[in-house]
Design an enzyme around this catalytic site. Structure first.
Site, PDB file in Angstrom:
ATOM      1  N   ALA A  14       0.818  -1.212   0.000  1.00  0.00           N
ATOM      2  CA  ALA A  14       0.000   0.000   0.000  1.00  0.00           C
ATOM      3  C   ALA A  14       0.857   1.270   0.000  1.00  0.00           C
ATOM      4  CB  ALA A  14      -0.936  -0.007   1.208  1.00  0.00           C
ATOM      5  N   ALA A  16       3.676   1.608  -1.845  1.00  0.00           N
ATOM      6  CA  ALA A  16       4.441   1.779  -3.084  1.00  0.00           C
ATOM      7  C   ALA A  16       3.948   2.995  -3.863  1.00  0.00           C
ATOM      8  CB  ALA A  16       4.336   0.517  -3.938  1.00  0.00           C
ATOM      9  N   GLN A  17       4.900   3.762  -4.348  1.00  0.00           N
ATOM     10  CA  GLN A  17       4.528   5.013  -5.018  1.00  0.00           C
ATOM     11  C   GLN A  17       4.739   4.913  -6.512  1.00  0.00           C
ATOM     12  OE1 GLN A  17       7.259   7.792  -3.260  1.00  0.00           O
ATOM     13  NE2 GLN A  17       5.988   8.122  -1.455  1.00  0.00           N
ATOM     14  N   GLY A  18       6.014   4.705  -6.886  1.00  0.00           N
ATOM     15  CA  GLY A  18       6.468   4.838  -8.273  1.00  0.00           C
ATOM     16  C   GLY A  18       5.657   4.018  -9.244  1.00  0.00           C
ATOM     17  N   GLY A  19       5.570   2.713  -9.013  1.00  0.00           N
ATOM     18  CA  GLY A  19       4.762   1.906  -9.900  1.00  0.00           C
ATOM     19  C   GLY A  19       5.257   0.506 -10.126  1.00  0.00           C
ATOM     20  N   GLU A  84      12.141   5.477 -14.432  1.00  0.00           N
ATOM     21  CA  GLU A  84      12.823   5.400 -13.134  1.00  0.00           C
ATOM     22  C   GLU A  84      14.286   5.023 -13.333  1.00  0.00           C
ATOM     23  OE1 GLU A  84      10.627   2.998 -10.347  1.00  0.00           O
ATOM     24  OE2 GLU A  84       9.277   4.661  -9.904  1.00  0.00           O
ATOM     25  N   HIS A 199      17.152   2.829   0.048  1.00  0.00           N
ATOM     26  CA  HIS A 199      16.658   3.818  -0.907  1.00  0.00           C
ATOM     27  C   HIS A 199      17.418   5.112  -0.677  1.00  0.00           C
ATOM     28  CE1 HIS A 199      14.122   6.320  -3.332  1.00  0.00           C
ATOM     29  NE2 HIS A 199      13.487   5.247  -3.752  1.00  0.00           N
ATOM     30  N   ARG A 245      20.304   2.337  -7.528  1.00  0.00           N
ATOM     31  CA  ARG A 245      20.057   2.809  -6.158  1.00  0.00           C
ATOM     32  C   ARG A 245      21.242   2.669  -5.229  1.00  0.00           C
ATOM     33  NH1 ARG A 245      13.942   0.765  -4.977  1.00  0.00           N
ATOM     34  NH2 ARG A 245      13.077   2.405  -6.255  1.00  0.00           N
ATOM     35  N   HIS A 303      15.086  -0.155   2.643  1.00  0.00           N
ATOM     36  CA  HIS A 303      13.896  -0.054   1.792  1.00  0.00           C
ATOM     37  C   HIS A 303      13.394  -1.407   1.324  1.00  0.00           C
ATOM     38  CE1 HIS A 303      11.142   1.905  -0.874  1.00  0.00           C
ATOM     39  NE2 HIS A 303      11.672   1.367  -1.953  1.00  0.00           N
ATOM     40  N   GLU A 327       8.157 -10.063  -1.280  1.00  0.00           N
ATOM     41  CA  GLU A 327       9.467  -9.636  -0.762  1.00  0.00           C
ATOM     42  C   GLU A 327      10.116 -10.692   0.134  1.00  0.00           C
ATOM     43  OE1 GLU A 327       9.480  -5.564   0.407  1.00  0.00           O
ATOM     44  OE2 GLU A 327      11.421  -5.748   1.428  1.00  0.00           O
ATOM     45  N   ARG A 338      17.855  -4.670  -6.422  1.00  0.00           N
ATOM     46  CA  ARG A 338      16.599  -4.681  -7.162  1.00  0.00           C
ATOM     47  C   ARG A 338      16.489  -3.459  -8.074  1.00  0.00           C
ATOM     48  NH1 ARG A 338      11.130  -2.359  -5.712  1.00  0.00           N
ATOM     49  NH2 ARG A 338      12.312  -1.140  -4.223  1.00  0.00           N
ATOM     50  N   SER A 343       9.604  -4.957  -7.834  1.00  0.00           N
ATOM     51  CA  SER A 343       9.138  -5.842  -6.752  1.00  0.00           C
ATOM     52  C   SER A 343       7.636  -6.063  -6.790  1.00  0.00           C
ATOM     53  CB  SER A 343       9.567  -5.343  -5.383  1.00  0.00           C
ATOM     54  OG  SER A 343       9.345  -3.988  -5.288  1.00  0.00           O
ATOM     55  N   LEU A 344       6.860  -5.036  -7.092  1.00  0.00           N
ATOM     56  CA  LEU A 344       5.419  -5.285  -7.255  1.00  0.00           C
ATOM     57  C   LEU A 344       5.232  -6.285  -8.394  1.00  0.00           C
ATOM     58  CD1 LEU A 344       3.824  -1.723  -6.840  1.00  0.00           C
ATOM     59  CD2 LEU A 344       3.776  -3.604  -5.214  1.00  0.00           C
TER      60      LEU A 344
HETATM   61  C1  LIG Z   1       7.621   3.410   0.694  1.00  0.00           C
HETATM   62  C2  LIG Z   1       7.774   2.281  -0.281  1.00  0.00           C
HETATM   63  C3  LIG Z   1       7.647   2.517  -1.650  1.00  0.00           C
HETATM   64  C4  LIG Z   1       7.772   1.469  -2.560  1.00  0.00           C
HETATM   65  N1  LIG Z   1       7.600   1.716  -3.885  1.00  0.00           N
HETATM   66  C5  LIG Z   1       7.624   0.687  -4.751  1.00  0.00           C
HETATM   67  C6  LIG Z   1       7.311   0.882  -6.128  1.00  0.00           C
HETATM   68  O1  LIG Z   1       6.984   1.985  -6.560  1.00  0.00           O
HETATM   69  N2  LIG Z   1       7.364  -0.196  -6.948  1.00  0.00           N
HETATM   70  C7  LIG Z   1       7.696  -1.448  -6.515  1.00  0.00           C
HETATM   71  O2  LIG Z   1       7.721  -2.389  -7.311  1.00  0.00           O
HETATM   72  N3  LIG Z   1       7.981  -1.651  -5.223  1.00  0.00           N
HETATM   73  C8  LIG Z   1       7.938  -0.631  -4.323  1.00  0.00           C
HETATM   74  N4  LIG Z   1       8.212  -0.861  -3.012  1.00  0.00           N
HETATM   75  C9  LIG Z   1       8.482  -2.234  -2.570  1.00  0.00           C
HETATM   76  C10 LIG Z   1       7.180  -3.008  -2.560  1.00  0.00           C
HETATM   77  O3  LIG Z   1       6.147  -2.176  -2.086  1.00  0.00           O
HETATM   78  C11 LIG Z   1       7.255  -4.230  -1.687  1.00  0.00           C
HETATM   79  O4  LIG Z   1       8.418  -4.954  -1.928  1.00  0.00           O
HETATM   80  C12 LIG Z   1       6.077  -5.142  -1.956  1.00  0.00           C
HETATM   81  O5  LIG Z   1       4.880  -4.413  -1.870  1.00  0.00           O
HETATM   82  C13 LIG Z   1       6.054  -6.284  -0.981  1.00  0.00           C
HETATM   83  O6  LIG Z   1       4.833  -6.963  -1.135  1.00  0.00           O
HETATM   84  P1  LIG Z   1       4.560  -8.225  -0.243  1.00  0.00           P
HETATM   85  O7  LIG Z   1       3.181  -8.667  -0.571  1.00  0.00           O
HETATM   86  O8  LIG Z   1       5.661  -9.183  -0.342  1.00  0.00           O
HETATM   87  O9  LIG Z   1       4.607  -7.655   1.272  1.00  0.00           O
HETATM   88  P2  LIG Z   1       3.643  -6.588   1.977  1.00  0.00           P
HETATM   89  O10 LIG Z   1       2.881  -5.808   1.000  1.00  0.00           O
HETATM   90  O11 LIG Z   1       4.453  -5.855   2.987  1.00  0.00           O
HETATM   91  O12 LIG Z   1       2.606  -7.514   2.734  1.00  0.00           O
HETATM   92  C14 LIG Z   1       3.038  -8.360   3.795  1.00  0.00           C
HETATM   93  C15 LIG Z   1       1.839  -8.597   4.690  1.00  0.00           C
HETATM   94  O13 LIG Z   1       2.160  -9.649   5.609  1.00  0.00           O
HETATM   95  C16 LIG Z   1       1.704  -9.273   6.896  1.00  0.00           C
HETATM   96  N5  LIG Z   1       2.499  -9.988   7.895  1.00  0.00           N
HETATM   97  C17 LIG Z   1       3.828  -9.846   8.164  1.00  0.00           C
HETATM   98  N6  LIG Z   1       4.188 -10.674   9.157  1.00  0.00           N
HETATM   99  C18 LIG Z   1       3.077 -11.354   9.530  1.00  0.00           C
HETATM  100  C19 LIG Z   1       2.808 -12.341  10.512  1.00  0.00           C
HETATM  101  N7  LIG Z   1       3.751 -12.797  11.352  1.00  0.00           N
HETATM  102  N8  LIG Z   1       1.542 -12.810  10.633  1.00  0.00           N
HETATM  103  C20 LIG Z   1       0.545 -12.340   9.814  1.00  0.00           C
HETATM  104  N9  LIG Z   1       0.750 -11.388   8.868  1.00  0.00           N
HETATM  105  C21 LIG Z   1       1.996 -10.913   8.726  1.00  0.00           C
HETATM  106  C22 LIG Z   1       1.900  -7.776   6.946  1.00  0.00           C
HETATM  107  O14 LIG Z   1       1.089  -7.210   7.956  1.00  0.00           O
HETATM  108  C23 LIG Z   1       1.487  -7.362   5.545  1.00  0.00           C
HETATM  109  O15 LIG Z   1       0.106  -7.136   5.450  1.00  0.00           O
HETATM  110  C24 LIG Z   1       8.080   0.166  -2.087  1.00  0.00           C
HETATM  111  C25 LIG Z   1       8.214  -0.064  -0.725  1.00  0.00           C
HETATM  112  C26 LIG Z   1       8.047   0.972   0.176  1.00  0.00           C
HETATM  113  C27 LIG Z   1       8.177   0.683   1.648  1.00  0.00           C
END
Ligand SMILES: Cc1cc2nc3c(=O)[nH]c(=O)nc-3n(C[C@H](O)[C@H](O)[C@H](O)COP(=O)(O)OP(=O)(O)OC[C@H]3O[C@@H](n4cnc5c(N)ncnc54)[C@H](O)[C@@H]3O)c2cc1C
Length: 419
Positions: A14, A16-19, A84, A199, A245, A303, A327, A338, A343-344
């Site tokens: 939620a 993630a900004q760039g895309g 980017e 980052h 980066r 990051h 991730e 990366r 990553s999205l």
């Molecule tokens: C500020 C920011 C900007 C970003 N911008 C970009 C971008 O523009 N483009 C891009 O590709 N990537 C971006 N990234 C990276 C990207 O957002 C993440 O790598 C990616 O969203 C990770 O997705 P995920 O589903 O693996 O984890 P998450 O989206 O973090 O979801 C993990 C979920 O697991 C839950 N969880 C964790 N531990 C437990 C547990 N023990 N029990 C139950 N639930 C648990 C958490 O509460 C969370 O809801 C950005 C990251 C950040 C922080």
């Protein structure tokens, strides 16, 4: 069944900004996307995994659009693509300017909430895997504080990263690396845990997490200056501010070590800043900075974790019936670094592969009966906070952007003394 420790929306996704990077534009191709991904990864990517990522990416992005994600479009209906760092083409699909992750999360949550076949348990913290006969049979979790076992034919860890183990991070407070610990305790194979991406440009404030100033701002022409006004990146890399980066983060770190703060100069974007980056604009304005007129103080911050649970191309971990994606996984697409917005895309591409594989699994026989168990007592909040603050400081100091053998040894000895 989806388990999550706070709300569904509480995630790095939620934020993630760039895309999302995908070869969708005229003049772009999966081959060019692959070349950029491999170059950023410092020769440590798994070529086969990268191939899957760049080839299947465009279809997954289109599917997400069909599923309801409201991406920014050109007047003719094509995706409006951003640029980017270290991407040789404009290939970043975005939503509402810089609100991509929030829009992706919204669209997915809408679909999940509307499905009678998916149960969601929020405020459910997974603590351990149930492992019998070298197979994963589900998880132990606390549901609204009550210890319970959830038995499953297949289990997917998608717990995100661990930025919160560092003092300065852009990651949300839920990103505490639980999935790595859960997997490690069960003897599941992890790799590349030393590859942490910092980052270059978080907004320098005393907050946790730090607000991110997306790479896309540099992509649109913003430059970096030190206290003397010097554009120091020009001397360091042919791509200057748009170098990978790790290169930019290290140079900012060096500037700060010499006593200079670092500033992002986006003044040439002027009034267009607000339109292109409404979220970042609002974040800056709330802290008294006008990006169209003022310099923005920036600091590198933890990051993204490139390492994680080792998976094959279908998301299998080293433990039967346990998958990982997003991730927390180490698919090999990122190598040591990366590429922005990959990553999205990795989450989309490999989650689909996991799902496709999982539904072919026969039912698991000999699953343990559900039973209640004793959750370990929680340490009192005050003590836990002190321990967490200690971990974050020591990790930043010794396992951060610049590391030495001596510092790492000290870090290990301090960490092992923490209960
Ligand atoms: C500020 C920011 C900007 C970003 N911008 C970009 C971008 O523009 N483009 C891009 O590709 N990537 C971006 N990234 C990276 C990207 O957002 C993440 O790598 C990616 O969203 C990770 O997705 P995920 O589903 O693996 O984890 P998450 O989206 O973090 O979801 C993990 C979920 O697991 C839950 N969880 C964790 N531990 C437990 C547990 N023990 N029990 C139950 N639930 C648990 C958490 O509460 C969370 O809801 C950005 C990251 C950040 C922080």
């Amino acid at each position: 069944m989806v388990l999550t420790k706070r709300s569904l929306f509480d995630s790095a996704t939620a934020y993630a900004q760039g895309g999302i990077a995908a070869a969708l534009g005229a003049g772009d191709s999966p081959a060019l996307h692959r070349r950029d991904t491999l170059a950023a990864g410092a020769a440590l990517c798994d070529a086969e995994a990268v191939e899957v990522l760049v080839k299947e990416g465009p279809a997954r992005v289109r599917e997400l659009q069909t599923a309801g994600a409201d991406f920014d479009l050109e007047p003719g209906g094509d995706f409006k693509l951003g640029r980017e760092a270290a991407h040789s083409r404009r290939r970043i699909v975005h939503a509402h300017g810089d609100q991509t992750g929030a829009e992706v999360a919204r669209a997915l949550i809408d679909r999940v909430s509307g499905s009678p076949r998916i149960d969601v348990l929020e405020r459910t913290r997974v603590l351990d895997l149930i492992v019998t006969d070298n197979k994963c049979h589900g998880v132990r979790a606390t549901v609204a504080g009550l210890a319970t076992e959830i038995i499953a034919d297949a289990t997917v860890l998608a717990t995100g990263g661990c930025g919160q183990v560092y003092k300065y991070t852009t990651n949300p407070q839920v990103a505490t690396g639980d999935g790595y610990a859960i997997a490690h305790r069960a003897g599941v194979r992890l790799a590349d845990m030393e590859f942490v991406q910092f980052h270059p440009t978080a907004l320098e404030t005393p907050e946790n997490p730090l607000a991110l100033i997306s790479e896309a701002v540099r992509g649109e022409g913003a430059i970096l200056r030190n206290d003397s006004g010097e554009r120091f990146m020009v001397k360091k890399h042919r791509l200057a501010e748009l170098a990978p980066r790790d290169v930019v983060a290290r140079e900012i770190f060096r500037q700060r070590e010499t006593g200079s703060r670092v500033w992002l100069d986006a003044r040439k974007l002027g009034a267009s800043f607000k339109k292109r980056f409404p979220g970042i604009f609002a974040v800056c304005r709330a802290r008294g900075i006008n990006p169209g007129k003022d310099l923005i103080p920036v600091i590198p911050a933890a990051h993204y974790m490139m390492g994680g649970i080792v998976t094959d191309l279908s998301g299998h971990s080293s433990l039967e019936r346990l998958y990982a994606c997003g991730e927390v996984s180490r698919t090999g697409v990122h190598g040591a670094n990366r590429l922005a917005s990959n990553s999205l895309l990795e989450g989309l591409v490999f989650a689909e592969r996991v799902a496709r594989d999982m539904i072919t699994l026969p039912q698991l026989k000999g699953a343990p009966r559900k039973k209640s168990w004793e959750a370990p007592p929680l340490i009192d909040r005050g003590a836990a906070q002190v321990a967490a603050d200690d971990v974050r400081s020591i990790m930043w100091e010794h396992a951060g952007i610049s590391r030495t053998a001596k510092g790492l040894r000290e870090c290990m000895s301090v960490l092992s003394a923490i209960d």
